[in-house]
Scaffold this motif. Structure first.
Motif, PDB file in Angstrom:
ATOM      1  N   ALA A  51       0.828  -1.176  -0.054  1.00  0.00           N
ATOM      2  CA  ALA A  51       0.017  -0.076  -0.155  1.00  0.00           C
ATOM      3  C   ALA A  51       0.956   1.290   0.094  1.00  0.00           C
ATOM      4  N   ILE A  52       0.443   2.201  -0.564  1.00  0.00           N
ATOM      5  CA  ILE A  52       1.011   3.529  -0.208  1.00  0.00           C
ATOM      6  C   ILE A  52       0.158   4.500   0.390  1.00  0.00           C
ATOM      7  N   LEU A  53       0.557   5.070   1.582  1.00  0.00           N
ATOM      8  CA  LEU A  53      -0.211   6.069   2.210  1.00  0.00           C
ATOM      9  C   LEU A  53       0.373   7.600   1.752  1.00  0.00           C
ATOM     10  N   ILE A  54      -0.604   8.692   1.653  1.00  0.00           N
ATOM     11  CA  ILE A  54      -0.057   9.806   1.317  1.00  0.00           C
ATOM     12  C   ILE A  54      -0.800  10.807   2.334  1.00  0.00           C
ATOM     13  N   THR A  55       0.283  11.693   2.803  1.00  0.00           N
ATOM     14  CA  THR A  55       0.097  12.617   3.777  1.00  0.00           C
ATOM     15  C   THR A  55      -0.925  13.733   3.000  1.00  0.00           C
ATOM     16  N   HIS A  56      -0.468  14.473   2.086  1.00  0.00           N
ATOM     17  CA  HIS A  56      -1.383  15.306   1.651  1.00  0.00           C
ATOM     18  C   HIS A  56      -0.689  15.737   0.013  1.00  0.00           C
ATOM     19  N   ASP A  57      -1.517  16.670  -0.529  1.00  0.00           N
ATOM     20  CA  ASP A  57      -1.368  16.562  -2.209  1.00  0.00           C
ATOM     21  C   ASP A  57      -0.278  17.988  -2.492  1.00  0.00           C
ATOM     22  N   HIS A  58       0.602  17.943  -1.832  1.00  0.00           N
ATOM     23  CA  HIS A  58       1.613  18.892  -2.440  1.00  0.00           C
ATOM     24  C   HIS A  58       2.834  18.213  -3.255  1.00  0.00           C
ATOM     25  N   THR A  59       3.304  18.867  -4.236  1.00  0.00           N
ATOM     26  CA  THR A  59       3.710  18.028  -5.284  1.00  0.00           C
ATOM     27  C   THR A  59       4.989  17.202  -4.618  1.00  0.00           C
ATOM     28  N   TYR A 102      -8.119   4.517  -2.437  1.00  0.00           N
ATOM     29  CA  TYR A 102      -8.655   4.241  -1.280  1.00  0.00           C
ATOM     30  C   TYR A 102      -8.882   5.342  -0.310  1.00  0.00           C
ATOM     31  N   PHE A 103     -10.050   5.537   0.216  1.00  0.00           N
ATOM     32  CA  PHE A 103     -10.398   6.614   1.213  1.00  0.00           C
ATOM     33  C   PHE A 103     -10.179   6.215   2.613  1.00  0.00           C
ATOM     34  N   VAL A 104      -9.547   7.185   3.297  1.00  0.00           N
ATOM     35  CA  VAL A 104      -9.399   6.839   4.988  1.00  0.00           C
ATOM     36  C   VAL A 104     -10.155   8.082   5.423  1.00  0.00           C
ATOM     37  N   GLU A 105     -10.560   7.971   6.767  1.00  0.00           N
ATOM     38  CA  GLU A 105     -11.177   8.866   7.502  1.00  0.00           C
ATOM     39  C   GLU A 105     -10.255   9.217   8.609  1.00  0.00           C
ATOM     40  N   LYS A 106     -10.138  10.340   9.018  1.00  0.00           N
ATOM     41  CA  LYS A 106      -9.228  10.522  10.084  1.00  0.00           C
ATOM     42  C   LYS A 106      -9.961  10.017  11.409  1.00  0.00           C
ATOM     43  N   GLU A 107      -8.924   9.393  12.187  1.00  0.00           N
ATOM     44  CA  GLU A 107      -9.446   8.887  13.505  1.00  0.00           C
ATOM     45  C   GLU A 107     -10.107   7.468  13.476  1.00  0.00           C
ATOM     46  N   VAL A 108     -10.143   6.944  12.022  1.00  0.00           N
ATOM     47  CA  VAL A 108     -10.793   5.612  11.898  1.00  0.00           C
ATOM     48  C   VAL A 108      -9.663   4.618  11.685  1.00  0.00           C
ATOM     49  N   VAL A 117      -3.320   1.212  11.038  1.00  0.00           N
ATOM     50  CA  VAL A 117      -3.222   2.498  10.608  1.00  0.00           C
ATOM     51  C   VAL A 117      -4.018   3.498  11.022  1.00  0.00           C
ATOM     52  N   THR A 118      -3.831   4.576  11.743  1.00  0.00           N
ATOM     53  CA  THR A 118      -4.697   5.625  12.107  1.00  0.00           C
ATOM     54  C   THR A 118      -4.269   6.918  11.595  1.00  0.00           C
ATOM     55  N   PRO A 119      -5.044   7.340  10.677  1.00  0.00           N
ATOM     56  CA  PRO A 119      -4.769   8.868  10.183  1.00  0.00           C
ATOM     57  C   PRO A 119      -5.371   9.934  11.105  1.00  0.00           C
ATOM     58  N   PHE A 120      -4.711  11.185  11.225  1.00  0.00           N
ATOM     59  CA  PHE A 120      -4.865  12.172  12.110  1.00  0.00           C
ATOM     60  C   PHE A 120      -4.650  13.265  11.443  1.00  0.00           C
ATOM     61  N   SER A 127      -4.778  20.589   0.563  1.00  0.00           N
ATOM     62  CA  SER A 127      -6.465  20.258   0.588  1.00  0.00           C
ATOM     63  C   SER A 127      -6.628  19.759   1.945  1.00  0.00           C
ATOM     64  N   ASP A 128      -5.788  19.144   2.419  1.00  0.00           N
ATOM     65  CA  ASP A 128      -6.068  18.245   3.576  1.00  0.00           C
ATOM     66  C   ASP A 128      -4.674  17.703   4.040  1.00  0.00           C
ATOM     67  N   CYS A 129      -4.364  17.379   5.131  1.00  0.00           N
ATOM     68  CA  CYS A 129      -3.023  16.879   5.421  1.00  0.00           C
ATOM     69  C   CYS A 129      -3.478  15.879   6.682  1.00  0.00           C
ATOM     70  N   VAL A 130      -2.727  14.637   6.782  1.00  0.00           N
ATOM     71  CA  VAL A 130      -2.947  13.847   7.976  1.00  0.00           C
ATOM     72  C   VAL A 130      -1.376  13.156   8.064  1.00  0.00           C
ATOM     73  N   GLY A 131      -1.311  13.018   9.382  1.00  0.00           N
ATOM     74  CA  GLY A 131      -0.207  12.081  10.106  1.00  0.00           C
ATOM     75  C   GLY A 131      -0.702  10.785  10.223  1.00  0.00           C
ATOM     76  N   TYR A 132       0.152   9.852  10.412  1.00  0.00           N
ATOM     77  CA  TYR A 132      -0.133   8.456  10.415  1.00  0.00           C
ATOM     78  C   TYR A 132       0.585   7.826  11.749  1.00  0.00           C
TER      79      TYR A 132
END
Ligand SMILES: [Zn+2]
Ligand SMILES: [Zn+2]
Length: 265
Positions: A51-59, A102-108, A117-120, A127-132
């Motif tokens: 799997a690839i996890l992405i934090t946010h959509d900056h280049t 694939y879509f993740v929800e924060k805190e799920v 894995v818990t995104p926060f 556009s949005d940013c998460v830590g993992y």
């Protein structure tokens, strides 16, 4: 678990986390050619990425995501807003195929092999940013990058981490004195910009527990920071709290362009 930083900073971010049961890439800001080269240097194959996890959509975090997803034939996980942002980002010429989004929800929390894995939420001007937070067995590995300011949730993540990758973007004095135009200095030091050495060090000093075993500083600015300065700032602030960075836990400053060693966690 094992951890490698392939690249860290505005030229591209890409990290690997591996266990007996799976392999995850976090961010894909490198060309697939480079990633494949780095993988082979470690005796690894991109076809083993689960799997690839992405934090946010900056280049610098996504530019290789589309092609890498096709190479790895694996799902790309991030929030809906970040997926949409990647769709709009014209620096990303090759998009992630719809079937691999694939879509993740924060805190799920969600499972990936033996990882949970818990995104926060992380405040940043994307556009949005998460830590993992990524749990494997008893160990928690946490990655927090591109951080405008410290929130209670971020402090909580630091307090739970055994292994922590944290942004150390700039030294505030270097940023102020440096060559950037005023608007950019304001953006970087703003509430949705980037984390300084000083603020990051205080966060770790106040929130980390003795359970922290290794801290890696990531996303250093080339113009507004220096690896030795980042380390010194951390050691100095931590010492005010009676903590010995590099003794009480390992402290590593990640290189911007050169892959790290493979760390056994
Ligand atoms: Zn970035
Ligand atoms: Zn960013």
């Amino acid at each position: 678990m094992q951890f490698i930083s392939f690249s860290s900073g505005s030229s591209g971010n890409c990290y690997l986390l591996r266990s007996d049961g799976g392999m995850i890439l976090i961010d894909a800001g490198l060309s697939p050619r480079k990633v494949k080269q780095y993988f082979s240097n470690y005796g690894l194959s991109v076809s083993d990425v689960d799997a690839i996890l992405i934090t946010h959509d900056h280049t610098d975090h996504i530019k290789g995501a589309g092609l890498l997803a096709e190479e790895c034939r694996c799902p790309v996980y991030t929030t809906q807003a970040v997926h949409e942002g990647m769709g709009r980002n014209y620096c990303m010429t090759h998009k992630v195929p719809a079937s691999q989004r694939y879509f993740v929800e924060k805190e799920v929390p969600f499972r990936l092999g033996d990882f949970t894995v818990t995104p926060f939420d992380v405040p940043h001007d994307s556009s949005d940013c998460v830590g993992y937070e990524i749990q494997c067995g008893d160990a928690v590995f946490t990655l927090i990058t591109d951080v405008g300011h410290v929130t209670d949730r971020i402090s909580k993540a630091v307090s739970r981490a055994n292994y922590l990758v944290l942004e150390a973007n700039h030294d505030l004095a270097m940023l102020k004195m440096g060559p950037y135009p005023a608007y950019l200095k304001g953006r970087i030091s703003g509430e949705r910009g980037h984390l300084s050495n000083e603020v990051g060090a205080r966060l770790v000093a106040e929130s980390a527990t003795p359970a922290l075993r290794h801290l890696w500083l990531c996303h250093l600015s080339e113009e507004n920071n220096h690896p030795e300065l980042a380390r010194k700032t951390y050691e100095q602030v931590l010492s005010e709290y009676g903590i010995k960075g590099g003794v009480d836990f390992s402290l590593t400053v990640l290189k911007r362009l050169v892959p790290s060693e493979m760390y056994d966690l």
